[in-house]
Design an enzyme around this catalytic site. Structure first.
Site, PDB file in Angstrom:
ATOM      1  CG  ASP A 150      -5.061 -40.006 -14.816  1.00 33.46           C
ATOM      2  OD1 ASP A 150      -5.479 -40.884 -15.586  1.00 33.46           O
ATOM      3  OD2 ASP A 150      -5.812 -39.319 -14.097  1.00 33.46           O
ATOM      4  N   GLY A 193      -8.707 -33.883 -14.517  1.00 36.61           N
ATOM      5  CA  GLY A 193      -9.218 -34.628 -15.660  1.00 36.61           C
ATOM      6  C   GLY A 193      -8.108 -35.570 -16.065  1.00 36.61           C
TER       7      GLY A 193
END
Length: 309
Positions: A251, A29
């Site tokens: 990320d 995620g």
């Protein structure tokens, strides 16, 4: 003083499709990926989410703890499950995601979160995906938490990470992003995200906040433009020999950039650190690469001090 960072969002069960159609299970995620990479780079970090009481959720929590991510703000909801997604990659390493998350536990994290504790962190990191999983009431709660944190001297870091499928009403998304821009101290964005959300001149919606926000704008080419303190500079990435999977490139870039800035690095140095880690990540499959692949970066970052803003 050591900075205390919290990343808030959703982690899901990850299934990676192999060339023969078989699946390899993991988890990932966007904000969780950033939290793991921050922890590996020596930054004290908490993950804020909700999970179920199932075996997959147990496995996630154990894995995060093994990475050094603090899990005191992970809420376990009886009868709930985490969401699930499948990654398919093409010959160039570009990926396509398919999601099953409508009843995921993470959607209810702000029904249970300790808002007073969250507003006491030095940095709170959220993303556009974080915003997309919540209903209106939860979004208002999150915005109030961001305001309270800033009033206490904390910093808000936002990654635009726009996924159109998560926003049935584009006007709601635009309004919410604008609100978060005004509450942010640092924003990671991509030109693609901003165009999808705001139209052909999408970067203007963010760049008008450049006087008050440190902006890291990633281009389609492997480079980023950094705007901070009246200075605008473009920092190119070193070429990557072979791109295997671009999952978590942004990320990991955000984690390395933020870790460097918390150590006191200037934006150019931080952008180079971001590119270096992202370059490693895209050379491996999956969102979180083996620790051994970034051992030298981990050691270099642990040799530096991470300070509160």
């Amino acid at each position: 003083m050591v900075a205390r960072v919290a990343c808030a969002g959703e982690c899901m069960v990850e299934l990676r499709e192999q060339p023969d159609g078989s699946l390899i299970r993991g988890y990932g995620g966007d904000t969780l990926n950033t939290a793991v990479y921050l922890a590996r780079l020596g930054v004290p970090v908490d993950y804020v989410t909700a999970l179920g009481d199932d075996a997959w959720s147990d496995e996630m929590v154990a894995g995060w703890q093994a990475e050094g991510v603090n899990t005191g703000h992970v809420h376990r909801l009886p009868g709930r499950l985490p969401g699930l997604y499948i990654i398919q990659t093409d010959a160039t390493g570009e990926r396509r995601f398919s999601y099953w998350r409508d009843s995921a536990a993470a959607r209810h994290v702000f029904d249970h979160a300790d808002l007073e504790a969250l507003s006491g962190f030095d940095v709170l990191y959220v993303s556009g995906i974080t915003l997309s999983i919540f209903d209106r009431a939860a979004r208002e709660t999150l915005l109030a938490t961001l305001r309270r944190l800033r009033q206490r001297g904390g910093r808000v870091v936002f990654d635009t990470n726009f996924r159109p499928r998560g926003w049935p009403d584009r006007d709601v998304a635009r309004s919410l992003y604008e609100q978060v821009f005004t509450l942010s101290d640092m924003v990671f964005a991509s030109a693609e995200d901003l165009v999808q959300l705001f139209g052909p001149d999408g970067d203007a919606a963010l760049l008008r906040h450049a006087d008050t926000v440190e902006i890291i704008l990633k281009a389609e080419q492997p480079s980023c433009r950094v705007l901070h303190g009246g200075i605008v500079v473009t920092v190119a990435a070193e070429p990557v020999a072979k791109v295997v999977d671009t999952t978590a490139a942004g990320d990991s870039f955000a984690a390395a950039y933020l870790a460097a800035r918390l150590r006191g690095a200037e934006p150019i140095e931080a952008a180079r650190a971001g590119h270096a880690l992202a370059g490693l990540v895209v050379g491996h499959s999956g969102a979180v690469i083996p620790r051994s692949a970034m051992a030298s970066l981990m050691q270099a970052n642990r040799d530096g001090a991470v300070s509160a803003p």
